[in-house]
Design an enzyme around this catalytic site. Structure first.
Site, PDB file in Angstrom:
ATOM      1  N   ASP A  10     -19.762  59.491  59.937  1.00 11.97           N
ATOM      2  CA  ASP A  10     -18.348  59.338  59.589  1.00 11.97           C
ATOM      3  C   ASP A  10     -17.938  57.930  59.997  1.00 11.97           C
ATOM      4  O   ASP A  10     -18.635  57.269  60.778  1.00 11.97           O
ATOM      5  CB  ASP A  10     -17.500  60.379  60.342  1.00 11.97           C
ATOM      6  CG  ASP A  10     -16.007  60.244  60.038  1.00 11.97           C
ATOM      7  OD1 ASP A  10     -15.654  59.895  58.890  1.00 11.97           O
ATOM      8  OD2 ASP A  10     -15.184  60.467  60.956  1.00 11.97           O
ATOM      9  N   SER A  11     -16.798  57.496  59.495  1.00  8.63           N
ATOM     10  CA  SER A  11     -16.257  56.208  59.921  1.00  8.63           C
ATOM     11  C   SER A  11     -15.883  56.252  61.406  1.00  8.63           C
ATOM     12  O   SER A  11     -15.554  55.228  61.991  1.00  8.63           O
ATOM     13  CB  SER A  11     -15.018  55.873  59.100  1.00  8.63           C
ATOM     14  OG  SER A  11     -14.055  56.891  59.285  1.00  8.63           O
ATOM     15  N   CYS A  73     -17.203  62.138  55.821  1.00  6.19           N
ATOM     16  CA  CYS A  73     -16.042  61.262  55.707  1.00  6.19           C
ATOM     17  C   CYS A  73     -15.583  61.311  54.250  1.00  6.19           C
ATOM     18  O   CYS A  73     -16.393  61.035  53.344  1.00  6.19           O
ATOM     19  CB  CYS A  73     -16.473  59.846  56.082  1.00  6.19           C
ATOM     20  SG  CYS A  73     -15.245  58.572  55.769  1.00  6.19           S
ATOM     21  N   GLU A 151      -8.637  57.728  66.920  1.00  2.00           N
ATOM     22  CA  GLU A 151      -9.761  56.913  67.420  1.00  2.00           C
ATOM     23  C   GLU A 151      -9.432  56.259  68.763  1.00  2.00           C
ATOM     24  O   GLU A 151     -10.322  55.934  69.526  1.00  2.00           O
ATOM     25  CB  GLU A 151     -10.126  55.829  66.399  1.00  2.00           C
ATOM     26  CG  GLU A 151     -10.867  56.342  65.179  1.00  2.00           C
ATOM     27  CD  GLU A 151     -12.312  56.773  65.462  1.00  2.00           C
ATOM     28  OE1 GLU A 151     -12.950  56.194  66.351  1.00  2.00           O
ATOM     29  OE2 GLU A 151     -12.768  57.714  64.788  1.00  2.00           O
ATOM     30  N   CYS A 183      -8.974  64.460  55.219  1.00  3.43           N
ATOM     31  CA  CYS A 183      -9.637  63.477  56.080  1.00  3.43           C
ATOM     32  C   CYS A 183     -10.254  64.271  57.223  1.00  3.43           C
ATOM     33  O   CYS A 183      -9.583  65.136  57.805  1.00  3.43           O
ATOM     34  CB  CYS A 183      -8.610  62.483  56.612  1.00  3.43           C
ATOM     35  SG  CYS A 183      -9.242  61.417  57.923  1.00  3.43           S
ATOM     36  N   HIS A 185     -10.889  63.575  60.176  1.00  2.00           N
ATOM     37  CA  HIS A 185     -10.250  63.411  61.494  1.00  2.00           C
ATOM     38  C   HIS A 185      -9.097  64.410  61.693  1.00  2.00           C
ATOM     39  O   HIS A 185      -8.775  64.763  62.820  1.00  2.00           O
ATOM     40  CB  HIS A 185      -9.639  62.008  61.637  1.00  2.00           C
ATOM     41  CG  HIS A 185     -10.619  60.927  61.968  1.00  2.00           C
ATOM     42  ND1 HIS A 185     -11.545  60.468  61.072  1.00  2.00           N
ATOM     43  CD2 HIS A 185     -10.796  60.194  63.110  1.00  2.00           C
ATOM     44  CE1 HIS A 185     -12.248  59.487  61.649  1.00  2.00           C
ATOM     45  NE2 HIS A 185     -11.810  59.307  62.874  1.00  2.00           N
TER      46      HIS A 185
END
Ligand code: DGL
Length: 262
Positions: A10-11, A73, A151, A183, A185
């Protein structure tokens, strides 16, 4: 080959929400998780850059012997999976916002989708909406800033509450009854989201569906790990180790985040 690990990237740390479901469904699979947190978010970066990062992540996972790669992602899935499939031999699983079940479930015929700009602008999302959401109104909202806050470990901050209110209240005013988290996240925000939207709104993410799809492909390719020996699970980040560790600790003890340069 079947004992080789599944690679997941994932990013950043969002793909951990997908990892969790994969491990739940496939507890005997070895796994390597790669968080490219140094470059998160991918969302506003443009297709070529997203492909470049995805190639770098894929090559890292292949160097580490992965038999299949889950692109955990949405932004990389919509922008780079086609390229990856054309250039590498291993199977790739991509994530996709759960528009179809949301459209099928909706009684108000209005569904909301919260995602990054990179996902909302993508051809894949457009095609999915055209195919499965013709009968409903889709209210799109860019979750600008949410990935950055997660993040940096600020999931429970006043700024997060402010942004979520700003993004979700207009959707509620449009009478959505389904909220798609586009997303990986965002499932970390479900408790905060529920405080705003209440229990009446159905919140959908893609974790379970991706885990099921991973199992189907492993079976089909004869790659399921049939050995029931102790699994190896690695979690790498090129960003802040403590943040990845924090999210790992929220669902299981004794998992260890490692900081690496790549
Ligand atoms: N987890 C990523 C996704 O699902 C985060 C977004 C990004 O890096 O743009 O899209």
């Amino acid at each position: 080959m079947s004992v080789a690990p599944i690679g997941i990237f994932d990013s950043g740390i969002g793909g951990i929400t997908i990892y969790k479901e994969i491990h739940r469904l496939l507890p005997y699979e070895n796994t390597i998780y790669l968080a490219d947190s140094k470059n998160a978010p991918y969302g506003g970066k443009g297709k070529n850059k997203i492909i470049e990062y995805s190639v770098k992540n894929t090559e890292f996972l292949l160097r580490n012997g992965c038999k299949l790669i889950v692109v955990a992602c949405n932004t990389a899935s919509t922008n780079a999976v086609k390229y990856l499939r054309e250039h590498y031999d291993v199977p790739f699983i991509r994530v996709q916002p759960a528009i179809k079940p949301a459209a099928l479930n909706s009684k108000t015929k209005t569904v909301g989708i919260l995602a990054t700009i990179g996902t909302l602008k993508s051809k894949l999302l457009y095609e999915t909406s055209q195919r499965f959401a013709q009968e409903v109104t889709v209210v799109e909202q860019v979750g600008e800033g949410l990935v950055n806050l997660i993040e940096s470990g600020k999931t429970n901050s006043a700024k997060m509450t402010e942004l979520l209110n700003k993004y979700l209240q207009p959707m509620l005013a449009e009478n959505i009854d389904q909220l798609v988290l586009g997303c990986t996240h965002y499932p970390f925000l479900i408790p905060q989201i529920k405080e705003i939207v209440g229990e009446k709104i159905n919140i959908l993410d893609s974790g379970e569906a991706i885990a099921r799809q991973t199992k189907v492909i492993l079976k089909q390719e004869n790659l399921l790990n049939n050995s029931h020996s102790k699994v190896q699970r690695k979690f790498y980040t090129n960003g802040n180790r403590a943040v990845l560790q924090y999210f790992l600790d929220t669902f299981e003890e004794n998992l260890e985040a490692e900081k690496i340069e790549f």
